[in-house]
Motif scaffolding. Structure first.
Motif, PDB file in Angstrom:
ATOM      1  N   MET A   1      -0.051  30.195  51.127  1.00  0.00           N
ATOM      2  CA  MET A   1       0.568  30.231  49.811  1.00  0.00           C
ATOM      3  C   MET A   1      -0.310  31.053  48.868  1.00  0.00           C
ATOM      4  O   MET A   1      -1.513  30.865  48.798  1.00  0.00           O
ATOM      5  CB  MET A   1       0.739  28.811  49.289  1.00  0.00           C
ATOM      6  N   LYS A  56       2.793  38.247  43.163  1.00  0.00           N
ATOM      7  CA  LYS A  56       3.424  36.953  42.879  1.00  0.00           C
ATOM      8  C   LYS A  56       3.661  36.783  41.376  1.00  0.00           C
ATOM      9  O   LYS A  56       4.712  36.281  40.969  1.00  0.00           O
ATOM     10  CB  LYS A  56       2.580  35.804  43.413  1.00  0.00           C
ATOM     11  N   ASP A 103       1.938  37.464  55.657  1.00  0.00           N
ATOM     12  CA  ASP A 103       2.338  36.122  55.205  1.00  0.00           C
ATOM     13  C   ASP A 103       2.685  36.126  53.720  1.00  0.00           C
ATOM     14  O   ASP A 103       3.638  35.469  53.292  1.00  0.00           O
ATOM     15  CB  ASP A 103       1.233  35.104  55.484  1.00  0.00           C
ATOM     16  N   LYS A 106       6.058  37.644  53.293  1.00  0.00           N
ATOM     17  CA  LYS A 106       7.090  36.676  53.697  1.00  0.00           C
ATOM     18  C   LYS A 106       7.366  35.686  52.571  1.00  0.00           C
ATOM     19  O   LYS A 106       8.524  35.326  52.316  1.00  0.00           O
ATOM     20  CB  LYS A 106       6.666  35.934  54.963  1.00  0.00           C
ATOM     21  N   GLU A 107       6.306  35.252  51.903  1.00  0.00           N
ATOM     22  CA  GLU A 107       6.479  34.325  50.778  1.00  0.00           C
ATOM     23  C   GLU A 107       7.286  34.976  49.664  1.00  0.00           C
ATOM     24  O   GLU A 107       8.192  34.365  49.092  1.00  0.00           O
ATOM     25  CB  GLU A 107       5.111  33.877  50.255  1.00  0.00           C
ATOM     26  N   GLN A 110      10.984  35.225  50.128  1.00  0.00           N
ATOM     27  CA  GLN A 110      11.703  33.970  49.903  1.00  0.00           C
ATOM     28  C   GLN A 110      11.869  33.649  48.417  1.00  0.00           C
ATOM     29  O   GLN A 110      12.554  32.700  48.063  1.00  0.00           O
ATOM     30  CB  GLN A 110      10.966  32.810  50.603  1.00  0.00           C
ATOM     31  N   SER A 111      11.265  34.448  47.558  1.00  0.00           N
ATOM     32  CA  SER A 111      11.300  34.168  46.116  1.00  0.00           C
ATOM     33  C   SER A 111      12.668  34.489  45.529  1.00  0.00           C
ATOM     34  O   SER A 111      13.433  35.289  46.063  1.00  0.00           O
ATOM     35  CB  SER A 111      10.224  34.982  45.390  1.00  0.00           C
TER      36      SER A 111
END
Length: 125
Positions: A1, A56, A103, A106-107, A110-111
């Protein structure tokens, strides 16, 4: 994360929103120089982590602060992030850093930012 970086989150202060979010992109470009320095020093994991934290923050604020209302076809922060990503890919980064990058992407995929708005568009599934 991906952990949020408060310094990067501050870049997305609503006071910095203008047409095409250029002011935000200019602030991101300053951080891009630090990421490039980390890459040049061989600090790949650090560089990837900083990139993902910036990514992010962009993904969160794109939705929260409705950045989509401030541009027609050019969202400047996305270009800044794409240039950072392209810089990272010029290096032969170690497996751990590559896995972290994958990774993290990938996160982001999904957002809500990606699922509903398609940003950042340069990340491939």
């Amino acid at each position: 994360m991906i952990q949020l970086n408060p310094q990067y989150d501050a870049i997305f202060n609503p006071d910095n929103i203008d047409q095409d979010c250029d002011r935000i992109a200019n602030l991101m470009n300053v951080e891009a120089d630090f990421i490039k320095e980390a890459l040049d020093a061989g600090l790949y994991k650090q560089a990837v982590t900083l990139y993902l934290q910036l990514l992010k923050s962009m993904a969160n604020h794109f939705v929260e602060d409705e950045h989509y209302c401030y541009f027609d076809d050019m969202y400047s922060p996305e270009y800044s992030l794409q240039w950072i990503y392209e810089d990272i890919m010029k290096y032969d980064i170690d497996q751990e850093s590559r896995r972290l990058l994958e990774d993290g992407h990938k996160e982001i995929l999904q957002s809500e930012c990606y699922q509903e708005y398609g940003y950042p568009s340069y990340i491939e599934r």
